[in-house]
Design an enzyme around this catalytic site. Sequence first.
Site, PDB file in Angstrom:
ATOM      1  N   HIS A  59      -2.817   6.974   7.054  1.00 12.69           N
ATOM      2  CA  HIS A  59      -1.885   7.906   6.396  1.00 12.69           C
ATOM      3  C   HIS A  59      -2.625   9.123   5.845  1.00 12.69           C
ATOM      4  CE1 HIS A  59       2.165   6.241   6.233  1.00 12.69           C
ATOM      5  NE2 HIS A  59       1.742   5.070   5.805  1.00 12.69           N
TER       6      HIS A  59
ATOM      7  N   GLY B  81       0.835  -1.198   0.000  1.00 18.59           N
ATOM      8  CA  GLY B  81       0.000   0.000   0.000  1.00 18.59           C
ATOM      9  C   GLY B  81       0.863   1.237   0.000  1.00 18.59           C
TER      10      GLY B  81
ATOM     11  N   HIS C 294      -4.180   0.841   7.685  1.00 22.30           N
ATOM     12  CA  HIS C 294      -2.868   1.500   7.688  1.00 22.30           C
ATOM     13  C   HIS C 294      -2.845   2.665   6.686  1.00 22.30           C
ATOM     14  CE1 HIS C 294       1.684   1.267   7.975  1.00 22.30           C
ATOM     15  NE2 HIS C 294       1.516   2.005   6.892  1.00 22.30           N
ATOM     16  N   GLU C 295      -3.336   2.409   5.459  1.00 18.35           N
ATOM     17  CA  GLU C 295      -3.281   3.453   4.418  1.00 18.35           C
ATOM     18  C   GLU C 295      -4.257   4.599   4.708  1.00 18.35           C
ATOM     19  OE1 GLU C 295      -0.783   3.468   2.581  1.00 18.35           O
ATOM     20  OE2 GLU C 295      -0.283   1.403   3.119  1.00 18.35           O
TER      21      GLU C 295
ATOM     22  N   GLN D 152       2.927   9.781   1.177  1.00 16.09           N
ATOM     23  CA  GLN D 152       4.232   9.111   1.122  1.00 16.09           C
ATOM     24  C   GLN D 152       5.025   9.435  -0.139  1.00 16.09           C
ATOM     25  OE1 GLN D 152       2.378   5.157   2.195  1.00 16.09           O
ATOM     26  NE2 GLN D 152       4.317   4.974   3.282  1.00 16.09           N
TER      27      GLN D 152
ATOM     28  N   CYS E 133       6.050  -0.258   7.158  1.00 14.53           N
ATOM     29  CA  CYS E 133       5.623   0.928   6.421  1.00 14.53           C
ATOM     30  C   CYS E 133       6.786   1.384   5.549  1.00 14.53           C
ATOM     31  CB  CYS E 133       5.235   2.032   7.400  1.00 14.53           C
ATOM     32  SG  CYS E 133       4.737   3.567   6.602  1.00 14.53           S
ATOM     33  N   LEU E 134       6.506   1.717   4.287  1.00 16.79           N
ATOM     34  CA  LEU E 134       7.588   2.133   3.378  1.00 16.79           C
ATOM     35  C   LEU E 134       8.262   3.427   3.843  1.00 16.79           C
ATOM     36  CD1 LEU E 134       5.959   1.335  -0.097  1.00 16.79           C
ATOM     37  CD2 LEU E 134       7.688  -0.001   1.125  1.00 16.79           C
TER      38      LEU E 134
HETATM   39 ZN    ZN Z   1       2.676   3.265   5.825  1.00 14.00          ZN
END
Ligand code: ZN
Length: 185
Positions: A153, A45, A149-150, A50, A107-108
């Site tokens: 964000h 995701g 999670h997304e 991000q 998480c990226l």
């Molecule tokens: Zn993340």
Amino acid sequence: MKLPIVKYGNPILRKKGKEIDQVDERIRTLVADMLETMQAANGIGLAAQQVGTALQLTVLDVSQVEDRPSTMMLNGQKLDPVQAMPLILLNPKIRLNEEFSSGNEGCLSFPDITAEIDRAVSVEVEAETLEGETVQIEASGLLARALQHELDHLNGILFIDRMSSVVKASLSSRLKRLQKETLKG
Ligand code: ZN
């Protein structure tokens, strides 16, 4: 085009995303770039924040993860989640069901950091597509976790905010180091 992924410490990750009221060329290009960036990073995701843009926009793809299954209903119809990927969601709203469970999450924007996070086992999401349709998604398993999670964000919430204080304390020096590296640029 692959975009650089914003890391923890960059203030854009704390910004609430703006609603998208019109899908134009800029949004279409951003979505294509986000998909490419997510795939190149082996992510499941990616939120607009991000890649440096605070918008209500996220892309997801859980189809490559075989050991953590998902179930999905799209507009009330059961669907193989693999067939539905990637998901491109604009202006999503989420409702969490009551049962929670703990699971591993990364998480990226936090390279090499993972932690156990409590999330709802299943969720309902209403979102718009690039074509301007409204879709209803019911999900459980990994997809439910990824959606939570997304969508966090998109509201400036990060997975460290969902960690237990003990887990967060155990990561504190790594988080500080990452934040410092990001600010140095
Ligand atoms: Zn993340």
